[in-house]
Scaffold this active site. Structure first.
Site, PDB file in Angstrom:
ATOM      1  N   TRP A   3       0.835  -1.212   0.000  1.00 21.92           N
ATOM      2  CA  TRP A   3       0.000   0.000   0.000  1.00 21.92           C
ATOM      3  C   TRP A   3       0.860   1.248   0.000  1.00 21.92           C
ATOM      4  O   TRP A   3       0.499   2.263  -0.613  1.00 21.92           O
ATOM      5  CB  TRP A   3      -0.991  -0.014   1.162  1.00 21.92           C
ATOM      6  CG  TRP A   3      -2.024  -1.080   0.977  1.00 21.92           C
ATOM      7  CD1 TRP A   3      -2.202  -2.195   1.736  1.00 21.92           C
ATOM      8  CD2 TRP A   3      -2.998  -1.163  -0.085  1.00 21.92           C
ATOM      9  NE1 TRP A   3      -3.219  -2.960   1.226  1.00 21.92           N
ATOM     10  CE2 TRP A   3      -3.727  -2.355   0.110  1.00 21.92           C
ATOM     11  CE3 TRP A   3      -3.317  -0.356  -1.178  1.00 21.92           C
ATOM     12  CZ2 TRP A   3      -4.765  -2.755  -0.745  1.00 21.92           C
ATOM     13  CZ3 TRP A   3      -4.344  -0.742  -2.027  1.00 21.92           C
ATOM     14  CH2 TRP A   3      -5.052  -1.927  -1.805  1.00 21.92           C
ATOM     15  N   ASP A  44      -2.481   6.342   6.633  1.00 15.24           N
ATOM     16  CA  ASP A  44      -3.537   5.466   6.119  1.00 15.24           C
ATOM     17  C   ASP A  44      -3.777   4.393   7.179  1.00 15.24           C
ATOM     18  O   ASP A  44      -2.931   3.536   7.404  1.00 15.24           O
ATOM     19  CB  ASP A  44      -3.065   4.847   4.798  1.00 15.24           C
ATOM     20  CG  ASP A  44      -4.034   3.796   4.247  1.00 15.24           C
ATOM     21  OD1 ASP A  44      -5.038   3.487   4.908  1.00 15.24           O
ATOM     22  OD2 ASP A  44      -3.757   3.283   3.136  1.00 15.24           O
ATOM     23  N   LYS A  76     -12.735  -2.563   6.111  1.00 14.81           N
ATOM     24  CA  LYS A  76     -11.978  -3.465   6.977  1.00 14.81           C
ATOM     25  C   LYS A  76     -12.534  -3.433   8.402  1.00 14.81           C
ATOM     26  O   LYS A  76     -12.977  -4.432   8.909  1.00 14.81           O
ATOM     27  CB  LYS A  76     -10.495  -3.103   6.976  1.00 14.81           C
ATOM     28  CG  LYS A  76      -9.719  -3.678   5.793  1.00 14.81           C
ATOM     29  CD  LYS A  76      -9.547  -2.733   4.661  1.00 14.81           C
ATOM     30  CE  LYS A  76      -8.963  -3.402   3.438  1.00 14.81           C
ATOM     31  NZ  LYS A  76      -8.107  -2.513   2.663  1.00 14.81           N
TER      32      LYS A  76
HETATM   33  C1  LIG Z   1      -7.508  -1.992   1.615  1.00  7.67           C
HETATM   34  C2  LIG Z   1      -6.500  -0.919   1.759  1.00  7.67           C
HETATM   35  C3  LIG Z   1      -6.405   0.137   0.839  1.00  7.67           C
HETATM   36  C4  LIG Z   1      -7.288   0.229  -0.370  1.00  7.67           C
HETATM   37  O1  LIG Z   1      -8.553   0.530   0.021  1.00  7.67           O
HETATM   38  P1  LIG Z   1      -9.716   0.837  -1.036  1.00  7.67           P
HETATM   39  O2  LIG Z   1     -10.792   1.310  -0.130  1.00  7.67           O
HETATM   40  O3  LIG Z   1     -10.017  -0.459  -1.726  1.00  7.67           O
HETATM   41  O4  LIG Z   1      -9.220   1.852  -1.970  1.00  7.67           O
HETATM   42  C5  LIG Z   1      -5.474   1.112   1.060  1.00  7.67           C
HETATM   43  N1  LIG Z   1      -4.660   1.076   2.120  1.00  7.67           N
HETATM   44  C6  LIG Z   1      -4.717   0.073   3.028  1.00  7.67           C
HETATM   45  C7  LIG Z   1      -3.784   0.073   4.197  1.00  7.67           C
HETATM   46  C8  LIG Z   1      -5.632  -0.952   2.869  1.00  7.67           C
HETATM   47  O5  LIG Z   1      -5.688  -1.938   3.760  1.00  7.67           O
END
Ligand SMILES: *Cc1c(COP(=O)(O)O)cnc(C)c1O
Length: 359
Positions: free
Chosen positions: A102, A171, A195
Site C-alpha cells: 500500500w 492510512d 476493513k
Molecule cells: C484496503 C486498503 C487500501 C485500499 O482501500 P480501497 O478502499 O479499496 O481503496 C489502502 N490502504 C490500506 C492500508 C488498505 O488496507
C-alpha cells in the site's frame, strides 16, 4: 442459518448484531414506512444518522473540534491522490515511508503531483520490518510525511508514532478502531471503511482544520476536503446506507466498552494466533516480532504443495477467506474487531489438527 467464521481482509466481517438490526430496519426504518436507503440524504432522518455517526466516532477516538470528520467515497485509494492534491501546496514535495504494497501505491500516486522523497524502505527485508526512525532520511521542508499504519497485505503494523515537525498523514484502513490512538499526533488520518468500520463504499478522513484550504487549483471538487467539510460531507449524495451501517458499528463498539476494551481482545486474539504459529514447526510468519500486525496475520505452510488442501479443508470447516494476497501467497487471517475470539480459537484448532495430519 449458519454463519461461518470470515477471515477476509476486506470487505470483512461485520458484527452479527449489526447485520440483524439492519435486517430488521430494511423495509421500514423506525416506522417511517420506507427503507433508509430510499430517503433523501437531506432528510432529517439521514442527516440525523450522519450526525450520530460522526458524534459516536468522535467519542470513540477522542477527536477534538480542531479536526473535521469527513465521510467520503472512493476508498482509501482515492485518498492516495487526495492527500497530495490537498496538502502539497506551494512546497510541492512530501516525505513517504515505504513499508509494503500500500505504501508503493500511495508513493506512485504522490509522484503524479509532486516530488516524493522516500525516507526509508523495507525492501531489503522483503517488507517484513519497519525501518527505525533513526535510519530515515527526512527531506528538506516537506509538506507532510505519509505512512501506512498497517500494511494489510504484509501484516506489518506501526506500534509507534513517527516524530516529525510536519503534518503526519496516515492510512489507517486496516487498523483504525482496533485500539486507541492519539488523534492529536496526526494531521490527517484516513481509512477505507470495509476493513474495520463497515461496508465498502465509505471512506473516512479525519483532518486537522488548519490543513484545509490548501488544495491545488486543479483538485477536483469531489476530492477537496475543504469543500467536503464546508458541506458536512454532503456536497453530493453520500453513501447513505454505508454510513448508516458504520453508525451501527460505532454503536456496537461503544457497547463493547470502546477502543480500550477492543484493544484487550484484539491483543489476546493476535497473541494466541501468533503463539500457535511460533509454537509449530509447520507454520511461520516472516514479520519481525515488534511489527506483527494485530489485524492481519499472514502465515505460510512448511510445504506450499499443501496450500490448496489447507484452503479446501478450512473452508469445509466453516473458516472462510484464508488465502493470502496474490502478491505474497500462503495464507492470511484477518482478525478485525468483528472477528470473535471464538473464530480465532476455531482457526487455531483447525491449524493444529491440519498440522497433525499433514505436518
Ligand atoms: C484496503 C486498503 C487500501 C485500499 O482501500 P480501497 O478502499 O479499496 O481503496 C489502502 N490502504 C490500506 C492500508 C488498505 O488496507
Amino acid at each position: 442459518m449458519t454463519r461461518c467464521y470470515n477471515f477476509c481482509a476486506g470487505p470483512a466481517s461485520l458484527p452479527e448484531s449489526v447485520l440483524q438490526i439492519a435486517r430488521d430496519d430494511m423495509l421500514d426504518w423506525h416506522g417511517k414506512g420506507l427503507s433508509l436507503m430510499e430517503m433523501s440524504h437531506r432528510s432529517p432522518e439521514v442527516v440525523g444518522v450522519a450526525e450520530h455517526a460522526e458524534q459516536t466516532l468522535r467519542n470513540l477516538l477522542g477527536i477534538s473540534d480542531d479536526y473535521a470528520v469527513l465521510f467520503l467515497q472512493g476508498g482509501a485509494s482515492t485518498q492516495f491522490s487526495a492527500v497530495p492534491l490537498n496538502l502539497l501546496g506551494d512546497k510541492g514535495r512530501a516525505d513517504y515511508v515505504n513499508t509494503g504494497e500500500w505504501s508503493k501505491k500511495a508513493i506512485a500516486e504522490g509522484q503524479r503531483y509532486g516530488e516524493v522523497n522516500v525516507v526509508a524502505t523495507a525492501k531489503d527485508t522483503n517488507f517484513t520490518t519497519i525501518p527505525p526512525q533513526q535510519s530515515w532520511q527526512l527531506g528538506a521542508d516537506p509538506a507532510y510525511l505519509h505512512y501506512i499504519g498497517n500494511e494489510t497485505i504484509g501484516g506489518v503494523e506501526f506500534f509507534w508514532t513517527p516524530q516529525v515537525h510536519v503534518p503526519l498523514v496516515v492510512d489507517m484502513s486496516s487498523t483504525i478502531l482496533s485500539r486507541p490512538i492519539n488523534v492529536a499526533d496526526y494531521g490527517v488520518i484516513y481509512a477505507g471503511a470495509q476493513k474495520n468500520i463497515g461496508p465498502a463504499g465509505l471512506t473516512l478522513v479525519i483532518v486537522r482544520r488548519d490543513l484545509l484550504g490548501r488544495a491545488h487549483p486543479l483538485c477536483p471538487a469531489m476530492l477537496n476536503w475543504k469543500i467536503a467539510a464546508d458541506n458536512d460531507s454532503m456536497y453530493n449524495t453520500p453513501p447513505t446506507f454505508a454510513l448508516y451501517l458504520a453508525a451501527l458499528v460505532f454503536d456496537w463498539l461503544v457497547e463493547q466498552g470502546g477502543l480500550t476494551a477492543m484493544e484487550v481482545v484484539n491483543r489476546r486474539k493476535a497473541q494466541k494466533l501468533y503463539s500457535a504459529i511460533n509454537g509449530s514447526g509447520f507454520y511461520s510468519n516472516p514479520v519481525e516480532l515488534a511489527s506483527r500486525s494485530l489485524m492481519n496475520v499472514p502465515f505460510i505452510l512448511a510445504n506450499a504443495d499443501l496450500d490448496k488442501q489447507f484452503l479446501q479443508e478450512s473452508e469445509a470447516a466453516g473458516l472462510l477467506n484464508l488465502k493470502g494476497h496474490r502478491s505474497v501467497g500462503g495464507m492470511r487471517a484477518s482478525i478485525y474487531n468483528a472477528v470473535s475470539e471464538a473464530a480465532v480459537d476455531a482457526l487455531i484448532a483447525f491449524m493444529q489438527d491440519f498440522e497433525q495430519r499433514n505436518g
